[in-house]
Design an enzyme around this catalytic site. Structure first.
Site, PDB file in Angstrom:
ATOM      1  N   LEU A   1       0.824  -1.208   0.000  1.00  0.00           N
ATOM      2  CA  LEU A   1       0.000   0.000   0.000  1.00  0.00           C
ATOM      3  C   LEU A   1       0.858   1.257   0.000  1.00  0.00           C
ATOM      4  CD1 LEU A   1      -2.899  -0.991   2.418  1.00  0.00           C
ATOM      5  CD2 LEU A   1      -2.940  -0.854  -0.072  1.00  0.00           C
TER       6      LEU A   1
ATOM      7  N   GLY B   1      -3.850   3.713   7.988  1.00  0.00           N
ATOM      8  CA  GLY B   1      -3.282   2.456   8.454  1.00  0.00           C
ATOM      9  C   GLY B   1      -4.093   1.854   9.586  1.00  0.00           C
ATOM     10  N   ARG B   2      -3.745   2.243  10.810  1.00  0.00           N
ATOM     11  CA  ARG B   2      -4.459   1.817  12.005  1.00  0.00           C
ATOM     12  C   ARG B   2      -4.532   2.991  12.974  1.00  0.00           C
ATOM     13  NH1 ARG B   2      -6.183  -1.628   9.381  1.00  0.00           N
ATOM     14  NH2 ARG B   2      -6.166  -3.894   9.674  1.00  0.00           N
TER      15      ARG B   2
ATOM     16  N   ASP C   1      -8.746   8.095   8.636  1.00  0.00           N
ATOM     17  CA  ASP C   1      -9.749   7.095   8.246  1.00  0.00           C
ATOM     18  C   ASP C   1      -9.868   5.974   9.275  1.00  0.00           C
ATOM     19  OD1 ASP C   1     -11.577   5.914   6.186  1.00  0.00           O
ATOM     20  OD2 ASP C   1     -10.060   4.327   6.178  1.00  0.00           O
TER      21      ASP C   1
ATOM     22  N   GLU D   1     -13.050   1.506  17.222  1.00  0.00           N
ATOM     23  CA  GLU D   1     -14.029   1.616  16.144  1.00  0.00           C
ATOM     24  C   GLU D   1     -15.246   0.741  16.426  1.00  0.00           C
ATOM     25  OE1 GLU D   1     -10.794   2.556  12.584  1.00  0.00           O
ATOM     26  OE2 GLU D   1     -11.597   0.532  12.799  1.00  0.00           O
TER      27      GLU D   1
ATOM     28  N   HIS E   1     -13.294   4.571   8.332  1.00  0.00           N
ATOM     29  CA  HIS E   1     -12.557   3.360   7.961  1.00  0.00           C
ATOM     30  C   HIS E   1     -13.060   2.788   6.624  1.00  0.00           C
ATOM     31  CE1 HIS E   1     -10.016  -0.069   9.843  1.00  0.00           C
ATOM     32  NE2 HIS E   1      -9.925  -0.108   8.520  1.00  0.00           N
TER      33      HIS E   1
ATOM     34  N   ALA F   1     -11.346   3.721   3.535  1.00  0.00           N
ATOM     35  CA  ALA F   1     -10.337   3.915   2.485  1.00  0.00           C
ATOM     36  C   ALA F   1     -10.183   2.675   1.620  1.00  0.00           C
ATOM     37  CB  ALA F   1      -8.995   4.292   3.109  1.00  0.00           C
ATOM     38  N   TRP F   2     -10.358   1.530   2.221  1.00  0.00           N
ATOM     39  CA  TRP F   2     -10.186   0.256   1.520  1.00  0.00           C
ATOM     40  C   TRP F   2     -11.396  -0.127   0.674  1.00  0.00           C
ATOM     41  CZ3 TRP F   2     -13.529  -3.896   2.701  1.00  0.00           C
ATOM     42  CH2 TRP F   2     -14.409  -3.649   3.762  1.00  0.00           C
TER      43      TRP F   2
END
Length: 320
Positions: A160, A235-236, A260, A265, A287, A289-290
C-alpha cells in the site's frame, strides 16, 4: 474434514451487494450481521471455520473452541486475533492481501487534495455566509497549497505504501520513504524516520500496528513536522496519539490531518477526533479507504479462495 461449518461473525462489515463466491465443497454456511463478545463461543461451538473482520478472537475465547481449525480474516490486519495462541493450538490463520492497492491510495490522494487546498475550510466559510459578507467574486481565508513539487513522505514501504507513492509521483511529488523509528541504519531508498518527519509536506502512514508502532506519531513527532504539513492515516488508529493530534491541529502546529482509522471503532463522542470534528483542518472518514466496490469484491474472492485452499491442503495467505 467432512461437511465443515463456516461461520461469518460480522457479515455487515461487507456491503450487502457484494457477492461471495461459492465454496467448491459441501459445507454449512452460517452468517451473522454482528456478533457481541458474549455471543462468540456459542456461535462458534460447532464451527470448524470462522470468518471475522473485526470481531476479536482472544486467547480466552479461542480456548473454548476445540473444533475450530481455521480463522479466515476478512481483512489484511489480524491484530484482533491471538496469533500466539493459534500457533500453540494448531489453529490456522489466513488473511487477505493485495485487495486494496487501488482503493487506499486513491483515498489518500483524495484526502491530500482536500486538505492541501483547504476545501473543508472554504465550504464551512460559505455555509457561514463569509462569501456574502465579502462581496467579492472570491475570497481567501485559508492558504491553498500546490501538490506538484511538494514532498510526500511514506511510513511503511509495503504494497500500500508503494502504491500510494506511485500515485504521488504521478502527480509530480517528491516521494521519500521513512526507515523504521529508532533504526541504527537506513535501508537503501529510505531516510531516517526523523528526517522524513521534518521534510514531508504530506506524511502518509501505511505500517502495521504493533507494540513498536503504537503511538508512532505523538506530540514529539508532530512538533518535528512542518507547520503547514498534512498527516494522513489510513493504516491503524493506534499509530497516532489522537489527543496529541487534536492539540497540534488546534495550535496549528501542523496544517491538517486526514484520518480514516481510529483507536477504537466505531468511534464515538469520547474520541478526541470526533469531539473536534468541526475543525476545518481535520477530515474524517469511517474506515472506508479500503472500500471501493472493486476492492471489496476482490477481497471477497480472495477470502473464499483462502478457505478453499485450506480445505484442499494448500498454504495460501497463511499467517499461521
Amino acid at each position: 474434514m467432512s461437511l465443515p461449518t463456516v461461520v461469518f461473525l460480522d457479515r455487515s462489515t461487507i456491503p450487502s451487494h457484494i457477492e461471495f463466491p461459492h465454496l467448491p465443497f459441501d459445507h454449512q454456511w452460517v452468517e451473522y450481521d454482528t456478533t457481541e463478545p458474549d455471543q462468540i463461543v456459542e456461535r462458534l461451538s460447532q464451527a470448524q471455520i470462522v470468518i471475522t473482520n473485526k470481531v476479536v478472537l482472544d486467547r480466552r475465547t479461542l480456548s473454548h473452541l476445540p473444533n475450530l481449525e481455521l480463522i479466515a480474516v476478512c481483512a489484511t490486519g489480524f491484530n484482533n486475533i491471538d496469533i500466539e495462541y493459534c500457533q500453540q493450538a494448531g489453529i490456522a490463520v489466513a488473511n487477505v492481501r493485495g485487495y486494496a492497492s487501488q482503493s487506499v491510495p486513491e483515498h489518500v490522494i483524495a484526502m491530500m487534495f482536500a486538505l492541501r487546498r483547504n476545501l473543508i475550510g472554504y465550504h464551512q466559510d460559505i455555509a457561514a455566509g463569509e462569501w456574502q459578507r465579502k462581496q467579492q467574486f472570491c475570497f481567501f481565508t485559508h492558504p491553498i497549497g500546490d501538490i506538484a513539487g511538494a514532498t510526500f513522505g511514506v511510513i511503511g514501504s509495503g504494497e500500500l505504501g508503494q502504491a500510494t507513492a506511485t500515485l504521488a509521483k504521478a502527480l509530480g511529488m517528491n516521494v521519500i520513504f521513512a526507515e523504521r523509528k529508532g533504526a541504527a541504519q537506513c535501508r537503501e531508498g529510505h531516510l531516517s524516520f526523523e528526517r522524513v518527519l521534518m521534510l514531508s509536506d504530506v506524511l502518509s502512514l501505511h505500517c502495521p500496528l504493533n507494540e513498536q508502532t503504537h503511538h508512532l506519531i505523538g506530540a514529539k513527532e508532530l512538533s518535528q513536522m512542518k507547520p503547514n504539513s498534512i498527516l494522513i492515516n489510513t493504516g491503524r488508529g493506534g499509530l497516532v496519539d489522537e489527543i496529541a493530534l487534536v492539540h497540534a491541529l488546534r495550535k496549528q502546529q501542523i496544517g491538517g490531518a486526514g484520518v480514516d482509522v481510529f483507536s477504537q471503532e466505531p468511534a464515538d463522542e469520547s474520541n478526541p477526533l470526533i469531539a473536534h470534528c468541526e475543525l476545518s483542518n481535520l477530515l474524517l472518514t469511517p474506515h472506508v479507504a479500503w472500500g471501493s466496490d472493486s476492492s471489496i469484491q476482490k477481497l471477497a474472492n480472495i477470502l473464499m479462495d483462502n478457505i478453499r485452499a485450506y480445505v484442499e491442503g494448500e498454504q495460501q495467505n497463511r499467517v499461521v
